[in-house]
Design a protein around this motif. Structure first.
Motif, PDB file in Angstrom:
ATOM      1  N   LEU C 225      35.529   9.888  38.259  1.00 21.96           N
ATOM      2  CA  LEU C 225      35.670  11.129  37.486  1.00 21.96           C
ATOM      3  C   LEU C 225      34.578  11.240  36.423  1.00 21.96           C
ATOM      4  CD1 LEU C 225      39.464  11.652  36.753  1.00 21.96           C
ATOM      5  CD2 LEU C 225      37.961  13.021  38.173  1.00 21.96           C
ATOM      6  N   PHE C 228      31.343  12.156  37.797  1.00 23.14           N
ATOM      7  CA  PHE C 228      31.254  13.579  38.114  1.00 23.14           C
ATOM      8  C   PHE C 228      30.949  14.374  36.853  1.00 23.14           C
ATOM      9  CE2 PHE C 228      32.770  17.849  38.866  1.00 23.14           C
ATOM     10  CZ  PHE C 228      32.047  18.148  40.000  1.00 23.14           C
ATOM     11  N   ILE C 236      24.410  19.885  38.160  1.00 24.61           N
ATOM     12  CA  ILE C 236      24.774  19.320  39.446  1.00 24.61           C
ATOM     13  C   ILE C 236      23.766  19.723  40.516  1.00 24.61           C
ATOM     14  CG2 ILE C 236      26.358  21.129  40.200  1.00 24.61           C
ATOM     15  CD1 ILE C 236      28.151  18.340  40.650  1.00 24.61           C
ATOM     16  N   ARG C 265      38.078   8.293  23.432  1.00 26.01           N
ATOM     17  CA  ARG C 265      36.830   8.240  24.179  1.00 26.01           C
ATOM     18  C   ARG C 265      36.860   9.117  25.420  1.00 26.01           C
ATOM     19  NH1 ARG C 265      36.757   2.998  26.575  1.00 26.01           N
ATOM     20  NH2 ARG C 265      37.963   4.246  28.007  1.00 26.01           N
ATOM     21  N   ASP C 266      37.907   8.962  26.237  1.00 22.95           N
ATOM     22  CA  ASP C 266      37.977   9.735  27.473  1.00 22.95           C
ATOM     23  C   ASP C 266      38.138  11.217  27.186  1.00 22.95           C
ATOM     24  OD1 ASP C 266      37.757   7.372  28.692  1.00 22.95           O
ATOM     25  OD2 ASP C 266      39.772   7.309  29.543  1.00 22.95           O
ATOM     26  N   ALA C 267      38.942  11.536  26.154  1.00 22.13           N
ATOM     27  CA  ALA C 267      39.126  12.938  25.799  1.00 22.13           C
ATOM     28  C   ALA C 267      37.795  13.542  25.377  1.00 22.13           C
ATOM     29  CB  ALA C 267      40.155  13.064  24.677  1.00 22.13           C
ATOM     30  N   PHE C 270      35.642  14.402  28.365  1.00 28.84           N
ATOM     31  CA  PHE C 270      36.036  15.636  29.057  1.00 28.84           C
ATOM     32  C   PHE C 270      35.778  16.866  28.186  1.00 28.84           C
ATOM     33  CE2 PHE C 270      38.565  12.617  31.610  1.00 28.84           C
ATOM     34  CZ  PHE C 270      38.060  12.979  32.847  1.00 28.84           C
ATOM     35  N   ALA C 271      35.958  16.714  26.872  1.00 33.65           N
ATOM     36  CA  ALA C 271      35.677  17.840  25.984  1.00 33.65           C
ATOM     37  C   ALA C 271      34.197  18.196  26.046  1.00 33.65           C
ATOM     38  CB  ALA C 271      36.077  17.491  24.554  1.00 33.65           C
ATOM     39  N   LEU C 273      32.294  17.753  28.534  1.00 33.82           N
ATOM     40  CA  LEU C 273      32.103  18.432  29.810  1.00 33.82           C
ATOM     41  C   LEU C 273      32.423  19.916  29.680  1.00 33.82           C
ATOM     42  CD1 LEU C 273      32.101  18.274  33.096  1.00 33.82           C
ATOM     43  CD2 LEU C 273      34.550  18.330  32.755  1.00 33.82           C
ATOM     44  N   ILE C 274      33.567  20.210  29.068  1.00 32.36           N
ATOM     45  CA  ILE C 274      33.991  21.606  28.981  1.00 32.36           C
ATOM     46  C   ILE C 274      33.026  22.404  28.111  1.00 32.36           C
ATOM     47  CG2 ILE C 274      35.823  23.111  28.106  1.00 32.36           C
ATOM     48  CD1 ILE C 274      37.766  20.836  28.994  1.00 32.36           C
ATOM     49  N   LEU C 277      29.925  23.046  30.054  1.00 30.04           N
ATOM     50  CA  LEU C 277      30.172  24.034  31.110  1.00 30.04           C
ATOM     51  C   LEU C 277      30.193  25.448  30.531  1.00 30.04           C
ATOM     52  CD1 LEU C 277      32.881  22.432  33.378  1.00 30.04           C
ATOM     53  CD2 LEU C 277      30.506  22.919  33.917  1.00 30.04           C
ATOM     54  N   ILE C 278      30.751  25.581  29.327  1.00 29.82           N
ATOM     55  CA  ILE C 278      30.865  26.910  28.745  1.00 29.82           C
ATOM     56  C   ILE C 278      29.521  27.385  28.188  1.00 29.82           C
ATOM     57  CG2 ILE C 278      31.930  28.208  26.848  1.00 29.82           C
ATOM     58  CD1 ILE C 278      34.421  26.429  27.347  1.00 29.82           C
ATOM     59  N   VAL C 279      28.828  26.471  27.516  1.00 26.88           N
ATOM     60  CA  VAL C 279      27.564  26.872  26.901  1.00 26.88           C
ATOM     61  C   VAL C 279      26.456  27.024  27.945  1.00 26.88           C
ATOM     62  CG1 VAL C 279      25.814  26.230  25.229  1.00 26.88           C
ATOM     63  CG2 VAL C 279      28.211  25.780  24.742  1.00 26.88           C
ATOM     64  N   PRO C 281      26.540  26.521  31.885  1.00 29.63           N
ATOM     65  CA  PRO C 281      27.289  26.118  33.084  1.00 29.63           C
ATOM     66  C   PRO C 281      26.434  25.398  34.118  1.00 29.63           C
ATOM     67  CG  PRO C 281      27.696  28.415  32.537  1.00 29.63           C
ATOM     68  CD  PRO C 281      26.590  27.961  31.656  1.00 29.63           C
ATOM     69  N   SER C 282      25.142  25.637  34.102  1.00 36.06           N
ATOM     70  CA  SER C 282      24.322  24.983  35.117  1.00 36.06           C
ATOM     71  C   SER C 282      23.933  23.573  34.703  1.00 36.06           C
ATOM     72  CB  SER C 282      23.069  25.821  35.363  1.00 36.06           C
ATOM     73  OG  SER C 282      22.481  26.149  34.136  1.00 36.06           O
TER      74      SER C 282
END
Lengths: 331, 396, 293
Positions: C225, C228, C236, C265-267, C270-271, C273-274, C277-279, C281-282
């Motif tokens: 994960l 990814f 990507i 750390r894990d949160a 993922f944060a 990542l989000i 993705l929002i700012v 996305p590519s």
């Protein structure tokens, strides 16, 4: 007016109502007399919870075509929210369910708004991330017990509660699907750009879908928490999200009946395979792969199983073009 | 029109109901093939046979099976054989409830052995209380398991074969202050394991109460691989000792990586350390100057222990760890209670269990206190060149 | 300062692992637009092959190569049996299949090998290098991880940009239909992508086995994960992006643990990542593709 009354008291509607009541009464008697023992009861309840989860995810993934794989996060919010209300603050169960569901719905808006810019796989991975964030945050809040979770939750979930909520959830979502709003959601799934050109407020409907899906996942979480006595953050990891996703996809994206059947079947399968510890997950995964290879659109595709469809199938012997019970009115 | 789609829902519900009846039909056939409950004592096993703690569950089942085989070979209890049905709870609390329900309702178990972790055991506590079926957990060390949190009353039907977290945590705090003469400590806890959090809490309490100082309090989660970042942070606070109450897999990596970072201070922990794997992961050299509290040591020269280790090795071809020995002990305690109960009656078994007195097990003579916790000693083990050696035995 | 340097070193060695796994993720996604959830489990299989080879007395390099070859074959087989038939099916069906394959590898692993963790034998002796009076420590194993990762990344860049297969890969990833029309064997190209991606994951598996010394059938889930996330952060489908994404994720995790709260750390991963993705996305290195109407 009479036309409307006629529609309300159509034969099939009466049949449905009677069937619901009979099923409810039969199971209720079964439970009261002990004919349905606790083990079957537990699995029956699990089936109901999984049905709610599956059809609620279906609003997001199936109807609106948005790829969400963090559903367990909403379930966790519902479970914790309701358990805090009943266990810590002493409110009645109904308040607990409502608060849990509303809290989950708020989270749905929170997740929905920023992620709506994202499409397809990106959205998928973002929702997965959100689900994980929710879990990690809960894990680190000592008020809700951290890793040990909340224990000693009273078992309020009984057959009348779970059955009525399952029926209500399915009916509400069914009706939403065939309403103007539901059709707007379906149009987003079919072609987002075309839908927008036709004047559909895409953002609004996406948020509605997320919120509704999250709301009912919250209901399922509340029911879960108040049946299993105890909830822990690990219960709501991404494996749980995958489970729910599998129900929806296996049953057919966009098919409510498909979700219901898949949730039911897989829950029973899981119970059956309990005796084969390690083999269980191997069989489960093989089944998943084979079903997807043979029927990538899921068991029912976007079709629905209904009385009307079955009747049509039998009255029209030449129904070759459409399979049993395919009701093309939907999807 | 609006109600029309509801039909589908009902069809499906009916469908599920019919599937369920089909399911129950199958179930009935299956139970009728088994010997009727009157012919045997059915003991349920609710264990982690897959998932994260699968090694614990399997070891415990192995240990317990040894006892039941012996009893059956000697003609059973009151002429009745014991039928041990161990099912898999996937290392999940929810699944643990499910398994317990199946054991009670389908298999007609008169008592349940398991689970190995506190979290999973808590999953079936309430159900067992409602159904009035005695549960004996082999290694759930969290105090909450046998005591109701809200009322502080003992859970009548819940018992355990191990000592509890406060005892273990306190023992090691005293050990670091008195035996090792250390004044500052860092604690690194597996935050995903209630067991580890309990140990950490009682260690910290005892350590500070007696004049020690906690200089760093950090956490990780089960399954983590890399601890260098946390350890670097801890290293900067210069603690005298490091307390790591976790499970051996992560502990092994922590000790290894701590030594790689040049931290040569004593590292200490609890019974979650006990596994031959610990040495393999951390390496014998890195484990020098480490200590942990445990239920027993396979190196103990006590003939009872050696006899057990020999039997276990013969059957399973490996050295039993503490999960295996507690599975064995749990089964011994249960069998003793069954004998005294005289008949497969859950109520009588519960009474007999509560009255358990001086039952000889591998980890000592067991008697229960009012909270259904066995009163027994803890062993402190020092690792020397990859070998477990006795450092001390601490009486409660 | 020395603490910061130490944390950087910690992050770089952890990030190298993420980078190696992320490379395979990004290649597969780039070519068939599939989040290959089974990729993390191929990494696990790679670690087990490496474990087998080293316990048979093989050296580090032969074990690494064997593991890469076996996993490459596994990757191709998975693609052939599970994904190829579904190439024109709804994306979600392939995703579910990928999840199925992932479960199958994990639980098949438990069934065949047991849930017990395995420990690698000492393949080469550990050497520590101390700087700043021992305040900064780096081991030869960390160096090996970083060097092997960099070498494999460079090799991959060469393959993708200079060889015929690499060019075919880029063509298929850009426009499958057009590539087919130009006479490129799309099936073989996709197989090659899976082979290379899986081989890289296997290399990561062996390195992890040697560095952390413990492997188990579930070891692939989280790193998969995270990798990814790294691939998406880097953009990507972009190979240097995956490399940079992996390294940065490792460093960020080390800094969060070192200066913040390790439990989040894990949160944070993922944060991050989000937000990305929002700012954008590519991803950091991705180019924006305009949607055709």
């Amino acid at each position: 007016m009479t036309e409307m009354l006629k529609q309300y008291f159509k034969l099939s509607n009466i049949l449905v109502t009677v069937a619901i009541l009979v099923l409810f009464a039969a199971v209720n008697i079964g439970i009261e007399t002990g004919f349905i023992d606790d083990y079957y009861k537990l699995n029956l309840f699990l089936i109901c919870i999984n049905i709610i989860l599956a059809v609620s995810l279906n609003i997001i993934n199936g109807m609106t075509g948005q790829f969400s794989i963090g559903h367990a996060g909403f379930m966790a919010i519902g479970a914790y929210g309701s358990a805090i209300m009943t266990l810590k603050l002493g409110y009645p169960f109904a308040v607990g369910i409502l608060v849990g569901a509303v809290a989950a719905a708020l989270c749905g808006i929170l997740v929905g708004l920023p992620t709506l810019r994202l499409k397809g796989d990106y959205l998928a991975i973002a929702t997965l991330g959100f689900g994980e964030i929710i879990r990690v945050v809960i894990l680190n809040i000592d008020y809700v017990g951290g890793a040990a979770g909340l224990n000693g939750i009273s078992q309020y979930t009984d057959w009348p509660w779970i059955f009525s909520l399952t029926v209500i959830t399915v009916l509400v979502i069914k009706n939403f699907m065939t309403s103007t709003h539901g059709r707007a959601c379906i149009s987003i799934r079919e072609n987002e750009i075309a839908a927008e050109t036709m004047g559909i407020d895409i953002t609004r409907y996406k948020v509605i879908a997320f919120t509704m899906g999250a709301f009912f996942a919250g209901v399922a979480g509340a029911l879960h928490a108040h049946y299993f006595y105890t909830i822990q953050p690990t219960t709501f990891g991404f494996l749980k999200s995958f489970d729910i996703l599998v129900y929806v996809v296996l049953g057919g994206l966009g098919s409510m009946t498909g979700s219901v059947i898949a949730a039911t079947g897989l829950t029973i399968l899981s119970a059956y395979l309990q005796d084969y510890a390690e083999l269980r997950m191997v069989i489960y995964s093989l089944l998943l792969i084979v079903v997807m290879l043979v029927r990538p659109q899921g068991l029912l595709g976007t079709a629905e199983l209904s009385f009307d469809g079955i009747r049509r199938f039998f009255s029209r012997q030449t129904g070759k073009g459409r399979g049993a019970g395919n009701d093309s009115a939907v999807g | 029109m609006k109600w029309k789609k509801g039909i589908a829902a009902v069809v499906s519900l009916l469908f599920s109901a019919s599937l369920l009846t089909a399911c129950s039909g199958g179930g009935d056939k299956k139970t009728s093939a088994n010997p009727a409950p009157a012919d045997a004592w059915v003991i349920g096993g609710n264990f982690e046979l897959s998932g994260g703690q699968a090694t614990f569950g399997k070891a415990a089942v192995n240990g317990a099976q040894l006892v039941f085989d012996e009893v059956n070979a000697k003609g059973g209890i009151n002429g009745k054989q014991i039928k041990f049905v161990a099912l898999d709870n996937k290392s999940e609390a929810t699944e643990s409830t499910n398994v317990a329900s199946k054991l009670i309702n389908q298999e007609k178990a008169v008592a349940i052995l398991g689970c190995t972790t506190s979290g999973d055991t808590l999953g079936m506590v309430q159900l067992a209380m409602d159904k009035k079926i005695p549960v004996l957990s082999t290694s759930a060390t969290n105090p909450k398991v046998t005591v109701d949190e809200k009322t502080n009353k003992t859970n009548d039907y819940i018992f355990r074969a191990c000592f509890i977290d406060p005892f273990q945590g306190t023992v090691m705090a005293n050990f670091s202050l008195n035996n090792l003469n250390k004044k500052t400590a860092a604690v690194l806890t597996d935050n995903q394991a209630p067991y580890a959090k309990g140990l950490a809490q009682f260690y910290k309490e005892a350590f500070t109460k007696k004049g020690g100082q906690i200089v760093a309090d950090e956490g990780y989660v089960t399954g983590d691989q890399d601890f260098k970042a946390i350890l670097t942070k801890i290293r900067a606070t210069n603690p005298d000792v490091l307390y790591v109450p976790g499970y051996y897999e992560e502990v092994g990596k922590i000790v290894k990586q701590a030594r790689e970072l040049g931290m040569n201070i004593p590292v200490m922990g609890g019974d979650g350390w006990d596994s031959p794997k610990l040495v393999e992961i951390a390496g014998a050299g890195a484990l020098n100057n480490t200590f942990f509290s445990n239920h027993y040591s396979s190196e103990d020269k006590d003939p009872i222990v050696q006899d057990f280790v020999k039997k276990y090795k013969e059957k399973y071809n490996e050295v039993p760890d503490s999960m295996a020995v507690l599975g064995y002990d749990g089964a011994l305690i249960l069998v003793d209670a069954l004998k005294r109960a005289g008949e497969p009656n859950a109520e009588k078994i519960k009474e007999a269990l509560a009255a358990t007195k001086d039952v000889q097990t591998v980890t000592g003579k067991i008697s229960y206190d009012e909270f259904h916790n066995p009163i027994k000693a803890a062993a402190i083990i020092e690792m020397k060149d990859g070998k477990q050696t006795f450092k001390d035995k601490v009486q409660p | 300062m020395d603490v910061f340097i130490q944390q950087l070193i910690n992050g770089l060695s952890l990030g190298s692992i993420y980078a190696l796994i992320a490379l395979g993720y990004t290649m597969v996604y780039g070519i068939i637009r599939l989040i290959n959830f089974a990729h993390g489990d191929v990494y696990m299989v790679g670690a087990y092959v490496g474990f087998w080879a080293t316990t048979q007395g093989w050296g580090f390099l032969p074990a690494l190569v064997l593991s890469m070859v076996v996993s490459a074959i596994l990757g191709v087989v998975i693609e052939r049996l599970a994904y190829r038939r579904l190439r024109n099916s709804p994306k979600i069906a392939v995703l579910i299949t990928a999840i199925g394959v992932s479960f199958l590898l994990e639980n098949g692993g438990v069934l065949a090998l047991g849930a017990k963790i395995r420990t690698f034998p000492n393949v080469f002796p550990e050497v520590q290098y101390h700087f700043f009076n021992g305040a900064v420590v780096i081991t030869n194993r960390q160096l090996v991880i970083m060097v092997v990762t960099t070498l494999l990344m460079l090799l991959l860049q060469y393959v993708v940009h200079k060889t015929k297969t690499g060019k075919a890969m880029r063509a298929v990833s850009h426009d499958t239909q057009a590539a087919m029309l130009m006479g490129i064997n799309v099936d073989n190209t996709i197989s090659a992508t899976f082979a290379i991606g899986s081989a890289l994951a296997a290399a990561a598996g062996v390195l992890v086995g040697i560095y952390y010394n413990a492997i188990n059938p579930y070891m692939g889930i989280m790193p998969g994960l995270k990798a990814f996330v790294a691939a998406v952060v880097g953009g990507i489908g972009v190979i240097p992006g995956a490399f940079v994404g992996g390294i940065s994720l490792g460093v960020i995790e080390a800094l969060v643990s070192g200066y913040g709260q390790s439990l989040y750390r894990d949160a944070v991963a993922f944060a991050l990542l989000i937000i990305i993705l929002i700012v954008k996305p590519s991803g950091l290195f991705g180019s924006n593709v305009r949607e055709k109407v």
